[in-house]
Design a protein around this motif. Sequence first.
Motif, mmCIF file in Angstrom:
data_model
loop_
_atom_site.group_PDB
_atom_site.id
_atom_site.type_symbol
_atom_site.label_atom_id
_atom_site.label_comp_id
_atom_site.label_asym_id
_atom_site.label_seq_id
_atom_site.Cartn_x
_atom_site.Cartn_y
_atom_site.Cartn_z
ATOM 1 N N VAL A 77 -17.165 11.146 -5.026
ATOM 2 C CA VAL A 77 -16.756 12.072 -6.090
ATOM 3 C C VAL A 77 -15.444 12.704 -5.652
ATOM 4 O O VAL A 77 -15.388 13.376 -4.622
ATOM 5 N N ALA A 78 -14.390 12.452 -6.414
ATOM 6 C CA ALA A 78 -13.056 12.988 -6.102
ATOM 7 C C ALA A 78 -12.657 13.953 -7.213
ATOM 8 O O ALA A 78 -12.304 13.539 -8.315
ATOM 9 N N MET A 79 -12.711 15.242 -6.905
ATOM 10 C CA MET A 79 -12.426 16.280 -7.901
ATOM 11 C C MET A 79 -11.092 16.945 -7.571
ATOM 12 O O MET A 79 -10.881 17.428 -6.459
ATOM 13 N N SER A 80 -10.184 16.949 -8.536
ATOM 14 C CA SER A 80 -8.894 17.642 -8.412
ATOM 15 C C SER A 80 -8.083 17.160 -7.212
ATOM 16 O O SER A 80 -7.446 17.956 -6.522
ATOM 17 N N GLY A 81 -8.099 15.858 -6.974
ATOM 18 C CA GLY A 81 -7.329 15.281 -5.880
ATOM 19 C C GLY A 81 -6.479 14.123 -6.362
ATOM 20 O O GLY A 81 -6.263 13.946 -7.566
ATOM 21 N N TYR A 82 -6.002 13.325 -5.423
ATOM 22 C CA TYR A 82 -5.219 12.128 -5.759
ATOM 23 C C TYR A 82 -5.284 11.165 -4.582
ATOM 24 O O TYR A 82 -5.672 11.543 -3.468
ATOM 25 N N ILE A 83 -4.907 9.919 -4.831
ATOM 26 C CA ILE A 83 -4.884 8.917 -3.764
ATOM 27 C C ILE A 83 -3.537 8.967 -3.055
ATOM 28 O O ILE A 83 -2.497 8.763 -3.677
ATOM 29 N N SER A 84 -3.573 9.248 -1.754
ATOM 30 C CA SER A 84 -2.383 9.170 -0.916
ATOM 31 C C SER A 84 -2.403 7.807 -0.221
ATOM 32 O O SER A 84 -3.214 7.577 0.684
ATOM 33 N N GLU A 85 -1.527 6.914 -0.648
ATOM 34 C CA GLU A 85 -1.528 5.573 -0.067
ATOM 35 C C GLU A 85 -1.148 5.598 1.410
ATOM 36 O O GLU A 85 -1.467 4.668 2.157
ATOM 37 N N ASP A 86 -0.490 6.663 1.856
ATOM 38 C CA ASP A 86 -0.149 6.795 3.274
ATOM 39 C C ASP A 86 -1.399 6.923 4.143
ATOM 40 O O ASP A 86 -1.332 6.699 5.359
ATOM 41 N N LEU A 87 -2.518 7.295 3.537
ATOM 42 C CA LEU A 87 -3.746 7.504 4.299
ATOM 43 C C LEU A 87 -4.693 6.317 4.224
ATOM 44 O O LEU A 87 -5.793 6.372 4.762
ATOM 45 N N ILE A 88 -4.264 5.238 3.556
ATOM 46 C CA ILE A 88 -5.116 4.051 3.450
ATOM 47 C C ILE A 88 -4.736 3.048 4.539
ATOM 48 O O ILE A 88 -3.647 2.465 4.507
ATOM 49 N N ALA A 89 -5.626 2.871 5.490
ATOM 50 C CA ALA A 89 -5.404 1.858 6.526
ATOM 51 C C ALA A 89 -5.693 0.482 5.932
ATOM 52 O O ALA A 89 -6.672 0.295 5.215
ATOM 53 N N GLY A 90 -4.830 -0.497 6.221
ATOM 54 C CA GLY A 90 -5.042 -1.840 5.705
ATOM 55 C C GLY A 90 -4.808 -1.946 4.216
ATOM 56 O O GLY A 90 -5.515 -2.679 3.513
ATOM 57 N N ARG A 91 -3.802 -1.235 3.724
ATOM 58 C CA ARG A 91 -3.548 -1.226 2.281
ATOM 59 C C ARG A 91 -3.267 -2.625 1.726
ATOM 60 O O ARG A 91 -3.689 -2.952 0.599
ATOM 61 N N ASN A 92 -2.587 -3.471 2.482
ATOM 62 C CA ASN A 92 -2.159 -4.776 1.964
ATOM 63 C C ASN A 92 -3.320 -5.690 1.580
ATOM 64 O O ASN A 92 -3.205 -6.475 0.633
ATOM 65 N N ASP A 93 -4.430 -5.601 2.320
ATOM 66 C CA ASP A 93 -5.566 -6.469 1.997
ATOM 67 C C ASP A 93 -6.760 -5.666 1.484
ATOM 68 O O ASP A 93 -7.912 -6.090 1.594
ATOM 69 N N LEU A 94 -6.466 -4.516 0.884
ATOM 70 C CA LEU A 94 -7.531 -3.629 0.415
ATOM 71 C C LEU A 94 -8.447 -4.325 -0.588
ATOM 72 O O LEU A 94 -9.670 -4.220 -0.499
ATOM 73 N N SER A 95 -7.868 -5.027 -1.552
ATOM 74 C CA SER A 95 -8.680 -5.664 -2.596
ATOM 75 C C SER A 95 -9.675 -6.649 -1.997
ATOM 76 O O SER A 95 -10.851 -6.689 -2.386
#
Length: 223
Positions: free
Chosen positions: A134-152
């Motif tokens: 549950v994400a309330m009043s936030g946003y996705i910071s892509e800087d905090l996603i480890a392994g963004r390139n193969d996330l899918s």
Amino acid sequence: MNTSLTLQHITRPARQENAPLLLLLHGYGSNEEDLFSFAPEISKDIFIVSARAPFDLQPYGHAWYAINFDAAGGKFSDNDQARESMVLINTFLEELKATYSIDPKNMNVLGFSQGAILSYGLSLSQPGLFRNVVAMSGYISEDLIAGRNDLSVRFRESEIKTNYFISHGTVDQVVPYAWAKQAPAIMEEIGADYVFKDYPIGHGVARDNFYDMKEWLEARVLK
């Protein structure tokens, strides 16, 4: 108040053993008592833990990471501190599994503002860590996603599929609504099951918001 684990926290035990976990992560300048006010209205079949952020703010309150201002008055987040908090939360989750009678395959998180940003960061860096977010009043910071390139790929291959309830105020003066609206595109990219709801409020949780979230969460956590 339990002070023996990595993060200070308060709990609302479930009425049965091996219960689903709901971890509450508060926002900037708040504390563990804030979101814990939700606990009396959430099913007693869920073990609730509300954690205190590690960085103290003067004269009171706590933060998961610093928010700084540059010479032009621009606001920016200390991502190093945010990552440090993510490591602490991971350690804390392992301690919770060892300390309390919770189901390690049914861990869930509810974050508000900074807590929501870290909930995104943790769940997208480690697909399957949480069953529901549950994400309330936030946003996705892509800087905090480890392994963004193969996330899918990692998300689709995860044994536990994470569901997302995302909510935001359309007149939020702290975290712009436009920032929150970027989340559905990433949810679609990775093939996540998600709900996005908005409410005509500022930076907070409206009554309708809470009950929409409660219905969504309990239906998935307790199924």
